[in-house]
Design a protein around this motif. Structure first.
Motif, mmCIF file in Angstrom:
data_model
loop_
_atom_site.group_PDB
_atom_site.id
_atom_site.type_symbol
_atom_site.label_atom_id
_atom_site.label_comp_id
_atom_site.label_asym_id
_atom_site.label_seq_id
_atom_site.Cartn_x
_atom_site.Cartn_y
_atom_site.Cartn_z
ATOM 1 N N HIS A 1 55.629 102.112 -14.978
ATOM 2 C CA HIS A 1 55.161 102.121 -16.368
ATOM 3 C C HIS A 1 53.900 102.955 -16.500
ATOM 4 C CE1 HIS A 1 53.031 98.140 -15.267
ATOM 5 N NE2 HIS A 1 52.041 98.856 -15.716
ATOM 6 N N GLN B 1 59.419 96.055 -8.365
ATOM 7 C CA GLN B 1 58.319 95.132 -8.657
ATOM 8 C C GLN B 1 58.373 94.602 -10.082
ATOM 9 O OE1 GLN B 1 55.956 98.451 -7.529
ATOM 10 N NE2 GLN B 1 54.835 97.266 -5.989
ATOM 11 N N PRO C 1 65.645 91.233 -15.354
ATOM 12 C CA PRO C 1 65.201 90.045 -16.081
ATOM 13 C C PRO C 1 65.258 90.315 -17.587
ATOM 14 C CG PRO C 1 63.329 91.228 -15.137
ATOM 15 C CD PRO C 1 64.564 91.884 -14.609
ATOM 16 N N GLY D 1 63.997 87.915 -20.497
ATOM 17 C CA GLY D 1 63.492 86.623 -20.935
ATOM 18 C C GLY D 1 63.291 85.676 -19.756
ATOM 19 N N PHE D 2 63.277 86.213 -18.557
ATOM 20 C CA PHE D 2 63.054 85.372 -17.368
ATOM 21 C C PHE D 2 61.552 85.190 -17.140
ATOM 22 C CE2 PHE D 2 62.792 84.636 -12.721
ATOM 23 C CZ PHE D 2 63.670 83.563 -12.609
ATOM 24 N N PHE D 3 60.784 86.239 -17.383
ATOM 25 C CA PHE D 3 59.335 86.184 -17.212
ATOM 26 C C PHE D 3 58.675 86.062 -18.588
ATOM 27 C CE2 PHE D 3 61.018 88.639 -13.585
ATOM 28 C CZ PHE D 3 60.521 87.879 -12.546
ATOM 29 N N THR D 4 57.372 85.898 -18.586
ATOM 30 C CA THR D 4 56.673 85.808 -19.871
ATOM 31 C C THR D 4 56.078 87.146 -20.280
ATOM 32 O OG1 THR D 4 54.685 85.091 -18.718
ATOM 33 C CG2 THR D 4 56.123 83.366 -19.593
ATOM 34 N N LYS D 5 56.091 88.096 -19.369
ATOM 35 C CA LYS D 5 55.667 89.457 -19.682
ATOM 36 C C LYS D 5 56.134 90.368 -18.549
ATOM 37 C CE LYS D 5 51.026 88.465 -17.865
ATOM 38 N NZ LYS D 5 49.587 88.552 -18.111
ATOM 39 N N ASN D 6 55.825 91.638 -18.665
ATOM 40 C CA ASN D 6 56.183 92.606 -17.633
ATOM 41 C C ASN D 6 55.683 92.118 -16.269
ATOM 42 O OD1 ASN D 6 56.254 94.769 -15.859
ATOM 43 N ND2 ASN D 6 55.265 96.225 -17.255
ATOM 44 N N PRO D 7 56.603 91.806 -15.346
ATOM 45 C CA PRO D 7 56.159 91.256 -14.068
ATOM 46 C C PRO D 7 55.479 92.273 -13.163
ATOM 47 C CG PRO D 7 58.565 91.452 -14.136
ATOM 48 C CD PRO D 7 58.072 91.827 -15.497
ATOM 49 N N ALA D 8 55.517 93.538 -13.513
ATOM 50 C CA ALA D 8 54.863 94.562 -12.690
ATOM 51 C C ALA D 8 53.439 94.854 -13.165
ATOM 52 C CB ALA D 8 55.688 95.844 -12.684
ATOM 53 N N LEU D 9 52.949 94.086 -14.136
ATOM 54 C CA LEU D 9 51.597 94.329 -14.666
ATOM 55 C C LEU D 9 50.538 94.309 -13.575
ATOM 56 C CD1 LEU D 9 50.911 92.349 -17.941
ATOM 57 C CD2 LEU D 9 51.255 94.806 -17.641
ATOM 58 N N ASP D 10 50.738 93.439 -12.582
ATOM 59 C CA ASP D 10 49.716 93.268 -11.550
ATOM 60 C C ASP D 10 49.893 94.215 -10.359
ATOM 61 O OD1 ASP D 10 52.011 92.160 -10.527
ATOM 62 O OD2 ASP D 10 51.043 90.384 -9.691
#
Lengths: 661, 661
Positions: free
Chosen positions: B365, B404, B610, B612-621
């Protein structure tokens, strides 16, 4: 010394921008001009062909075609909007014409700055901001949008400003996370406030007046502002090319692994490829993403007008990111700059807007002889030309990828931040791209046809009912076609005058399409007529100069397109002719929560592949993949290796297990 | 010390192979057995779930489920063919049954060697070879093929040997380039010659007797034998991970970037993934390519029977290549071995049949704040698990690719050598894969549904005719569905009992399908009934132990499948149940001349993402992409850099050009 000799496909130079201004100032003495666009005008194809053919055949070069410049500008005395094409060699105006009142030119950076600042100063906007009763540290900002179209009479140049709250303590605060409910519309020329819109926040178009803001934290995307720590378990991954890259660049002329082409750049399309040859054989005259449209599927006013044309309304070249080493590309990188004009006619450098590098893409071909265990393995080295465009909230990453088997891929990645609206998540959008393919399969006259795979009939020719065959349809007139997954439809471009010496059939390339959902807009909507290119996946037209853009030259606030949908109606002969193939493909994007606050990339790609162009696999002569060359690293065994006698008992049969059936 | 504790999903060990032999020898005293297959039998799912859940939740482990072994063997005294399932813990037979006469087990390597050698010794074959009057240095070899099926009564175990000429001076001479026109059929049990087929060389099935060979050069693919030199302008491209890889492997348990899973391996499917979790949340119970079929579209006898089932007839694990460092994978590589049995019951090590490494896949991203020029850029690091299978002439490269952002991709590459026939090129084939997805979206009871994007109606809800919406259909009974490009159909797997805390909708993953042309075989053909899984792209069944293979357990010479087409007929409830989603996808391959003599890879991929599996982009971190970390190299400028004053004049506006519209 002003105009040094430039190749016909070279991008515009700063000297040429200044030359254009001098020519126009001389033609409009005493009139102040506001420059919207000064760029290269495509050379006349018939004039450029002898030149590039002489280059290819290493013959004495004829005179280059006239170097033409494309200009759009306003007279500030009358407000009239002009298009003029200039001859840079002769320093003359080829033609200049005043455009009709309803024609809106594209949006330019100075104009956006103007509107943005105007909006923030306007009393009506300040009054709305006052009502928000914002705490310290929270400010308001706005993204001016192209207004779109919902009627056939509007001829003002309009901007809809979408307003956001933004915390001011970091340069990457995510204002898209905090949309406001008021949205002023301005006239871009008179600078008048046309209307204050209030945005719906519920299922219908009902709106409310601006209320004091109830503080809520923005959802941030940038690392400094995240609540959670960044991952610490990602280890470096370094690409080294100790002997340098396999490409060479002489100005904008690129050589790599039998490929040769010229890299172009313009403000509208950004990255363009010209005169692509393989092993000195013509393959493509020109490749570019000619247009894209993003109609939002939200039926509530004013969102119904959100339909960006990111090529025609603004320009991928204009919006191209300044790329940086180690961030946007990995490995051994060459960067290319571009130039645009500002509103005064000054050249502005666009630094590092295109990057070029090689990448490894796994295996290209492999075969193991199971009797002997001997294997031939060739890796898939690729050359990548990349451009990243930021269109306000959203990012598109475009890459042309060349390989050693004669393939050219156009890869598009969509990322960035979704355009948000108050209270509920944005309705979906479709992102529709038009890939313009101007082929030159062993010459400049080609034919497009498609081939379907279909079961053979239930007759004596097919006694076991397992046979299938192919059906070909030649697109011998300018026309459209659909993709077909069920028939495995493949579109091909062939040269009817040159046969492959092995197959005795015309040499050809095929287009591996990206079958996509077409425009979801109703055919009676203006948004449909503005973007008819996005209603069919395949268009074939006969080449004409100045027919470059799928939705026409002027898309901003357009009422209908004047592009491929118009040109196909000529029903020109397109068999063994100078044809252009346009492929519309895209993404229907129904946002996931995972796409917030910044979206993991969605990838879509189309590929041009030889199909009877060569006499065998063109990557056969790529060297064997070896450890001496690739220098990979073996992971150390952490647990005890399995050394039991039984494990060893198999090793005497090391070759046997490769025997297969 | 024979059976050490193994994880329920660990592949079979050499000790277990030997244990199985001891158990069976004790059960059949005095009877000589010929072992066809000794492998892991999938553990009973209901027994294994408490075990893996305790592992995940770090609770005390319950007893592991019974360790079961799967065996197929012949009694040499009676010729009877048996299946037996053994309990390795108790060293007992769970059950053993004699299979019906018409059931043919898969082909095994010892058997292929036997047939191959038998064929080369047979007087009828030697007589045909004599007629060829071959010069010195040219020999004959043969590839025994699974016979296929064209009637419902054949119960002999048959092999069709395709004969080729081969020059003997190099271990990679391409015999597929020189097919012969005779093709003996042997009984694999009696070793009798059943028939000498003569292969058609023209458009119909007409054949001719063997004639003296008119020498012609083989088209070679290996570098030593090419006429042209290999390219010398490809520069090394080296991947370095100075701090090691980001993965860790504890036996077959793999950890990488919040992902954790267990790597499985068996002779039939090869690479299997078990118990995939992300951030300690369940995602998938098991992923595998459960079957594939390659019906050839050639209607001429005997080619009408060419329909390989490369999983059921032979096995991807059996045919997996021994991978080597720097050839098949680039970077920091970990290899995994497997084991199979030979016909005597000895374990045979299959070395380096799976490789694991990381790769860089460009950007994941990016967003640039156009006001400040500040950008957040995250690269797309991936973990790749790869297996390469050689099925006689052809190669398949399978890779599971984790990233990721919560995505799992199954990529298939087809390469190798096309199956050739005398005189004219092979008719096309379809390569149809069945991807078996046993989901565990936050738990083991899930629901599959699909979502279409459709225009809104022309009514008051859609006054501007631009709106679109989505329509959902729950697959609440075991059933099939089609893909739909025109409706942008997306298949999702959700857990009805767990809502996403942000969206308040059930957590879900989606399957990004590869919409493909389905089987081209007529529905009245045996080849259709044998491969019904390949007639629909989507199948949903309720989980049952032992329902692993889309075309059933025994595909070799099968008359009809006993797989998904049978199981869906139960019409089990599949809403909020233990469901399995099967996706059939593939390639219709109409050979190009560029696919000879070895084929540049064709790539097809499907992805689990995913939604709706996570609450936001899981690659943010994932950390920011920086030059400090990536250490890229800037290409030196070879020509004079552009330093004119005008070029510099733009630099004062370095930020401005990033303003976009």
């Amino acid at each position: 010394m002003v105009t040094q000799a430039r190749h016909p496909f070279d991008p515009i130079s700063p000297e040429e921008i200044k030359l254009a201004v001098r020519i126009l100032e001389a033609a409009f003495p005493g009139v102040e001009l506001r420059y919207k666009r000064i760029d290269l005008n495509e050379p006349i194809k018939n004039d450029v062909l002898p030149y590039i053919e002489a280059e290819r055949l290493r013959r004495p070069l004829p005179s280059p075609p006239a170097r033409l410049l494309y200009t759009l500008f306003h007279r500030l005395d009358t407000g009239a909007f002009y298009k003029a094409v200039l001859n840079a060699d002769k320093r003359t105006i080829v033609y200049a014409k005043e455009l009709p009142r309803e024609v809106q030119g594209p949006i330019d950076p100075d104009e956006i700055t103007e509107i943005e600042e105007l909006c923030m100063r306007h009393p009506a906007v300040l009054a709305e901001i006052e009502k928000l009763q914002l705490p310290a540290g929270v400010a308001v900002c706005n993204d001016p949008w192209m207004y779109g179209t919902d009627n056939e009479t509007e001829s003002r140049r309009l901007f809809q400003c979408f307003m956001y709250l933004v915390e001011v303590d970091h340069p990457q605060n995510n204002h898209y996370s905090l949309p406001c409910k008021f949205s002023p519309v301005f006239d871009g020329l008179t600078h008048e406030l046309v209307r204050m819109d209030y945005l719906p926040g519920g299922p219908d178009s009902e709106t409310t007046q601006t209320q004091p803001w109830k503080p809520v934290k923005a959802i941030q995307y940038t690392h400094d502002l995240l609540d959670e720590p960044v991952r610490t378990d990602l280890k470096p991954y370094i690409v080294q090319q100790p002997e340098g890259p396999s490409y060479t660049a002489d100005g904008n002329s690129i050589y790599w692994q039998k490929w040769r082409f010229r890299l172009g750049f313009n403000i509208r399309e950004g990255l363009v490829l010209y005169n692509i040859t393989y092993d000195n054989r013509n393959v493509f005259y020109r490749l570019a993403v000619s247009e894209m449209t993003v109609p939002y599927g939200d039926p509530r006013a004013p969102y119904h007008r959100k339909q960006a044309f990111d090529v025609g309304d603004t320009g991928f070249g204009m919006n191209a990111n300044q790329l940086s080493l180690g961030c946007d590309c990995l490995g051994h990188i060459k960067y290319f700059d571009g130039y645009r004009n500002d509103c005064k006619g000054n050249p502005v450098q666009l630094k590092n807007v295109i990057c070029m590098h090689e990448q490894d893409n796994g295996l290209q071909h492999k075969h193991t002889n199971y009797r002997t265990g001997a294997a031939t393995v060739v890796r898939n080295r690729q050359l990548v030309l990349q451009m990243i465009c930021t269109v306000a909230n959203y990012e598109y990453i475009f890459a042309y990828i060349f390989d050693q088997a004669g393939n050219v891929e156009l890869e598009v990645r969509a990322t960035g931040i979704l355009s948000t609206v108050p209270f509920d998540n944005e309705n979906g959008q479709t992102h529709m791209f038009s890939f313009r393919i101007d082929p030159a399969i062993d010459g400049f006259k080609n034919t497009v046809y498609y081939e379907d795979s279909v079961p053979m009939p239930e007759d004596d020719s097919n006694p076991w009912l397992v046979g299938y065959t192919t059906e070909s349809t030649v697109m011998n007139k300018a026309s459209t076609a659909n993709t077909s997954v069920d028939r495995n439809r493949v579109f091909k471009i062939r040269n009817d005058t040159i046969n492959n010496p092995i197959t005795y059939k015309p040499v050809a390339y095929k287009l591996q399409t990206a079958p996509s959902q077409m425009l979801l807009v109703n055919k009676n909507a203006l948004g449909y007529r503005r973007a008819e290119f996005a209603t069919k996946p395949i268009w074939v037209t006969k080449y004409q100069d100045d027919e470059l853009y799928a939705a026409g030259e002027f898309t901003n606030q357009s009422r209908r397109a004047e592009g491929v949908e118009t040109w196909v109606q000529r029903k020109d002969n397109t068999e063994n002719e100078d044809v252009v193939l346009w492929h519309t493909f895209g993404l229907t994007h129904n946002p996931r929560i995972e796409d917030f606050p910044v979206m993991p990339m969605e990838r879509v790609s189309v590929m041009l592949k030889p199909d009877g162009f060569f006499t065998k696999n063109p990557a056969l002569d790529v060297p064997q993949s070896t450890q001496t060359f690739n220098k990979s690293t073996l992971h150390p065994e952490t647990s005890g290796a399995c050394c039991s006698p039984s494990a060893r008992s198999g090793s005497g049969k090391a070759k046997l297990y490769k025997r297969i059936d």
